[in-house]
Design a protein around this motif. Structure first.
Motif, PDB file in Angstrom:
ATOM      1  N   GLY A 102     -19.530 -36.261 -17.196  1.00 58.88           N
ATOM      2  CA  GLY A 102     -18.823 -37.509 -16.975  1.00 58.88           C
ATOM      3  C   GLY A 102     -17.408 -37.176 -16.942  1.00 58.88           C
ATOM      4  O   GLY A 102     -16.859 -36.428 -17.913  1.00 58.88           O
TER       5      GLY A 102
ATOM      6  N   GLY B  20     -17.944 -43.248 -21.386  1.00 58.64           N
ATOM      7  CA  GLY B  20     -18.860 -42.270 -21.904  1.00 58.64           C
ATOM      8  C   GLY B  20     -18.533 -41.922 -23.435  1.00 58.64           C
ATOM      9  O   GLY B  20     -19.497 -40.947 -23.890  1.00 58.64           O
TER      10      GLY B  20
ATOM     11  N   VAL C 194     -20.110 -43.819 -16.636  1.00 58.88           N
ATOM     12  CA  VAL C 194     -20.427 -42.516 -17.514  1.00 58.88           C
ATOM     13  C   VAL C 194     -21.508 -43.040 -18.574  1.00 58.88           C
ATOM     14  O   VAL C 194     -22.471 -42.462 -19.021  1.00 58.88           O
ATOM     15  CB  VAL C 194     -19.511 -41.690 -18.015  1.00 58.88           C
TER      16      VAL C 194
END
Length: 378
Positions: free
Chosen positions: A190, A317, A290
């Motif tokens: 990501g 993420g 992400v």
């Protein structure tokens, strides 16, 4: 009281110079120190005013934005935000600019009465605020990089890092023709601001026989992710594609989430794994997200999962990486601050204690090769 940050506005259109200058001038923390109508003027004014950031059109007479960017990043590096048309050709040029050191980009308003100028203004100001706090590094350009767009050279200090493959045109070879064995591992990456250059560095040094598929979320709109996949495919031993609904994951291939869609990995019912795309609501303002990708990997505990977060604003993420580490992910890597364009997403992952390795950008590929290994050809 802190002095405003100086911004240089570069565009061949009088209308666009006025529009962007007005956007910037409404923010008391920013001021337009000058304007230029082509890249040659831009270079002269950068040297004269030493602004904190530049907004740069790509298509201009005399000297275009790419040529000016190359000179600026080599001689007096500073954050440059590219103004790009939303066409496929514009996307391709933008990917090149990001690889050459541009900080970020904004889709260029066309002047249409129906265009959401408020959104464009918000994006320009958001990216300028991030840019003026960033110290850009000098970028060197060899004739090989300029003429052939060859991959970045590997660091001499890392013996695990494979040599980059020669640049090649995108292959029409079907993914199913690679025959690299069953999928038992997976790499998920990501990234956001600064991501295209970071992805170039990493994927250019991953071998085509990597014993895992690679799934990638880069925060970008449609068209741009397609151009990014094409570019990455030309420099990597992996087969790199923009992901499509239902694609079966294969070792030695990389899948870039298409702009405007969340990407997930799901079991396909025959012992393998497939791509699932959705138009679910944006997560933290992002689609693709992400976190959405990482969370889809949580049930797949039979896979050896290797998770990477690289340069980018915000924290997308970080929560997903921490959850994956707690759920048995083998490797979690955050890019080190000293190589990030923006140390936002990796910092958030480190602060959540979701990271097993903090590595500079040029060592990430070597670590992935070491932990994943190569697939057996059949």
């Amino acid at each position: 009281m802190q002095q405003p940050y100086d911004v240089l506005v570069v565009d061949d259109s009088v209308f666009m110079r006025k529009l962007i200058s007005d956007f910037i001038s409404e923010d008391p923390s920013l001021r337009v120190v000058g304007t230029a109508k082509n890249g040659k003027e831009a270079i002269e004014l950068v040297k004269k005013f030493r602004p904190h950031a530049v907004t740069m059109d790509i298509e201009m007479p005399i000297m275009n934005g790419l040529e000016a960017l190359r000179v600026i990043m080599k001689e007096c590096p500073l954050p440059v935000i590219m103004l790009s048309s939303l066409t496929q050709e514009g996307a391709s040029e933008t990917i090149k600019a990001l690889e050459w050191g541009a900080f970020d980009f904004v889709g260029k308003p066309s002047g249409s009465i129906s265009l959401d100028l408020h959104k464009v203004k918000r994006l320009i100001l958001e990216k300028l605020h991030a840019a003026v706090r960033t110290k850009m590094k000098r970028v060197s350009f060899s004739p090989e990089v300029l003429e052939r767009q060859a991959p970045l050279p590997p660091p001499l200090s890392n013996p695990l890092l494979p040599r980059p493959v020669a640049a090649r045109p995108p292959s029409a070879e079907p993914l199913s023709g690679r025959k690299l064995g069953p999928v038992q591992q997976l790499v998920a990456i990501g990234t956001s601001t600064g991501g295209p250059r970071a992805l170039h560095q990493v994927l250019a040094h991953l071998p085509g026989e990597l014993a895992a598929p690679v799934v990638i979320v880069q925060h970008m709109p449609p068209n741009f992710t397609k151009s990014l996949a094409i570019r990455l495919d030309s420099v990597s031993g992996l087969k790199v594609v923009e992901a499509e609904e239902g694609m079966v994951l294969e070792n030695g291939a990389a899948y870039v989430a298409p702009g405007g869609f969340h990407m997930a990995v799901a079991r396909n019912g025959s012992g393998g794994y497939r791509i699932h795309l959705s138009k679910d609501e944006p997560r933290g303002g992002h689609r693709p997200s992400v976190d959405a990708l990482f969370e889809s990997l949580l049930p797949l505990k039979e896979l050896k999962r290797h998770i990477v977060i690289m340069t980018g604003m915000g924290s997308d993420g970080a929560k997903g990486m921490k959850a994956l580490l707690d759920a048995g992910a083998v490797t979690t890597i955050a890019e080190a601050e000293n190589t990030c364009i923006v140390y936002g997403m990796p910092r958030a992952a480190v602060e959540l204690k979701g990271v097993t390795h903090v590595l500079p950008q040029q060592e990430i590929a070597g670590k992935l090769v070491a932990v994943v290994g190569a697939a057996n050809l059949s």
